[in-house]
Design an enzyme around this catalytic site. Sequence first.
Site, PDB file in Angstrom:
ATOM      1  N   TYR A   1      12.963   8.329  -5.051  1.00 54.97           N
ATOM      2  CA  TYR A   1      13.390   7.234  -5.926  1.00 54.97           C
ATOM      3  C   TYR A   1      14.312   6.300  -5.156  1.00 54.97           C
ATOM      4  CZ  TYR A   1      11.867   6.811 -10.661  1.00 54.97           C
ATOM      5  OH  TYR A   1      11.133   6.482 -11.745  1.00 54.97           O
TER       6      TYR A   1
ATOM      7  N   GLU B   1      15.439   2.831  -6.458  1.00 57.84           N
ATOM      8  CA  GLU B   1      15.699   1.581  -7.205  1.00 57.84           C
ATOM      9  C   GLU B   1      16.732   0.744  -6.467  1.00 57.84           C
ATOM     10  OE1 GLU B   1      16.674   3.600 -10.823  1.00 57.84           O
ATOM     11  OE2 GLU B   1      15.052   2.599 -11.894  1.00 57.84           O
TER      12      GLU B   1
ATOM     13  N   ASP C   1      -0.853 -18.416  -4.772  1.00 57.16           N
ATOM     14  CA  ASP C   1      -1.322 -17.035  -4.933  1.00 57.16           C
ATOM     15  C   ASP C   1      -2.483 -16.832  -3.964  1.00 57.16           C
ATOM     16  OD1 ASP C   1      -2.515 -14.666  -5.682  1.00 57.16           O
ATOM     17  OD2 ASP C   1      -2.334 -15.024  -7.840  1.00 57.16           O
TER      18      ASP C   1
ATOM     19  N   THR D   1      -1.740  -9.974  -3.190  1.00 55.35           N
ATOM     20  CA  THR D   1      -2.031  -8.553  -3.256  1.00 55.35           C
ATOM     21  C   THR D   1      -2.159  -8.071  -1.816  1.00 55.35           C
ATOM     22  OG1 THR D   1      -4.357  -9.150  -3.463  1.00 55.35           O
ATOM     23  CG2 THR D   1      -3.224  -8.542  -5.487  1.00 55.35           C
TER      24      THR D   1
ATOM     25  N   LYS E   1      -6.776  -6.593  -0.708  1.00 56.76           N
ATOM     26  CA  LYS E   1      -8.029  -7.354  -0.641  1.00 56.76           C
ATOM     27  C   LYS E   1      -8.354  -7.637   0.835  1.00 56.76           C
ATOM     28  CE  LYS E   1      -7.361  -8.830  -5.374  1.00 56.76           C
ATOM     29  NZ  LYS E   1      -7.052  -9.904  -6.330  1.00 56.76           N
TER      30      LYS E   1
ATOM     31  N   ARG F   1      -3.193  -0.524  -2.528  1.00 52.58           N
ATOM     32  CA  ARG F   1      -3.077  -1.338  -3.748  1.00 52.58           C
ATOM     33  C   ARG F   1      -1.612  -1.665  -3.959  1.00 52.58           C
ATOM     34  NH1 ARG F   1      -8.017  -1.275  -5.669  1.00 52.58           N
ATOM     35  NH2 ARG F   1      -7.501  -2.915  -7.135  1.00 52.58           N
TER      36      ARG F   1
HETATM   37  C1  PLP Z   1      -6.516  -9.929  -7.563  1.00 55.32           C
HETATM   38  C2  PLP Z   1      -5.673 -11.062  -7.954  1.00 55.32           C
HETATM   39  C3  PLP Z   1      -4.482 -10.880  -8.676  1.00 55.32           C
HETATM   40  C4  PLP Z   1      -4.078  -9.596  -9.349  1.00 55.32           C
HETATM   41  O1  PLP Z   1      -4.018  -8.482  -8.667  1.00 55.32           O
HETATM   42  P1  PLP Z   1      -4.029  -7.019  -9.357  1.00 55.32           P
HETATM   43  O2  PLP Z   1      -3.537  -6.193  -8.275  1.00 55.32           O
HETATM   44  O3  PLP Z   1      -5.446  -6.789  -9.764  1.00 55.32           O
HETATM   45  O4  PLP Z   1      -3.108  -7.075 -10.538  1.00 55.32           O
HETATM   46  C5  PLP Z   1      -3.677 -11.992  -8.876  1.00 55.32           C
HETATM   47  N1  PLP Z   1      -4.038 -13.204  -8.444  1.00 55.32           N
HETATM   48  C6  PLP Z   1      -5.197 -13.415  -7.789  1.00 55.32           C
HETATM   49  C7  PLP Z   1      -5.539 -14.790  -7.337  1.00 55.32           C
HETATM   50  C8  PLP Z   1      -6.057 -12.357  -7.536  1.00 55.32           C
HETATM   51  O5  PLP Z   1      -7.207 -12.580  -6.913  1.00 55.32           O
END
Ligand code: PLP
Length: 423
Positions: free
Chosen positions: A54, A56, A200, A226, A229, A235
């Site tokens: 933990y 925090e 994003d 993220t 990807k 993740r």
């Molecule tokens: C995949 C994605 C997210 C969210 O990610 P999660 O891990 O699935 O919550 C946010 N913004 C964009 C543009 C994404 O492609």
Amino acid sequence: MTYLPALEKTDPEIRDLIITEEKREFNKMRLIPSENYASHAVFEATGSCLTNKYSEGYPKKRYYEGQQITDLVETLAIERAKKIFGVDHVNVQPYSGSPANQAAYRAILKPGDTIMGLSLPHGGHLTHGWKVNFSGSLYNSVPYELNPETEMLDFDKIRELALECKPQLIIAGYTAYPRLIDWTKFREICDEVGAKFHADTSHITGLIIGGEHPNPFPIADTGITTTHKTLRGPRGAMILCKEEYAEAVNKAIMPGLQGGPHNSTTAAIAVALKEAEAPEFKLYAQQVVKNAKVLADKLLEHGFRLVTGGTDNHLLLIEVFESKGILGRDASKALDKAGMVCNCNMVPFDKNTPFNPSGIRIGTPSMTSRGMKEDEMKKLGDWMNEAIAHADDDATLKRIEGEVQELCQSFPCPGIDPSKWNR
Ligand SMILES: *Cc1c(COP(=O)(O)O)cnc(C)c1O
């Protein structure tokens, strides 16, 4: 020695499911653009004792003792990300992309503020202001749309809408948009209307690190990515921002939205960033884009209609309803039976429903991680065409599935070792 020996003792049911999933991931063409293969090194970090701790708070400012190691791990992840993106501040604790966006908005907006993101049916993400998401109910969401002719971003329209609704935030970066994003145009519009700019890059972070797409972080106020990807990590997610928002971002994550960070994920993010800094990763990013372009050409040859006419990145949005007379879901189901796993997807100005849309979405990140190149993409295009033309013919789909599997067997999967399955 047996494979996954502890699981074999404790929970053979889960062990079997994991091995079966490994076989699925190994034997199929995985074409969902948001998915990838994480490396063994990423898995080792994810599966480590760091999950026990933990912590925090933030490095050197924790609530519990015993942070000698976790502080070092988190600092490494942060410093690597800062250097790669040339950004003032990084928070590596968000549990995933959606909570990362939630925290970033919380740091810079008040409830009821106006936000502008690309509408979901046009390729935006749920968390960019879609009605049923927190982002569409907590904030006043005024979505922008793509140009009906080009199906691309229309900066004149976006500027007009921004001048009209005076948003506090404009969001760029998408889930189903196959083209380059001109971040500087968004910055200019934000400056003109007094909005903050949120980037994003979840889908394209690997392409940015690999030098294939421009990096928005020197000019964005805040942003997220993220890590699972095109970056090929665990993740998770990171928030990146200018120094002036650093404290607000950290507070929005903890105590605003989360408790303890997932330290094993943090370590694996550090590993993925290190892997992405290696020279090979540039070649990977280049090949991802090359593969997408070759596949696009092949599908155009077969008479498919591609949204925007092609691609600049890792994904293709394919209109199948009008160009091939099949609904997206039927096409994606047929492809799955034939060993090619994708998802059905809305196309801009779709006349069909979100649950049964007119398109499918295809990405090259996973297959490129296995070392597939132009030749394999051409084969893939032919198989896709045949499977969609024979969507009701299970014998044809089964035959293609066999051919796909045979091809997959000569391309290794990062993180998956078939030689262990029979042990
Ligand atoms: C995949 C994605 C997210 C969210 O990610 P999660 O891990 O699935 O919550 C946010 N913004 C964009 C543009 C994404 O492609």
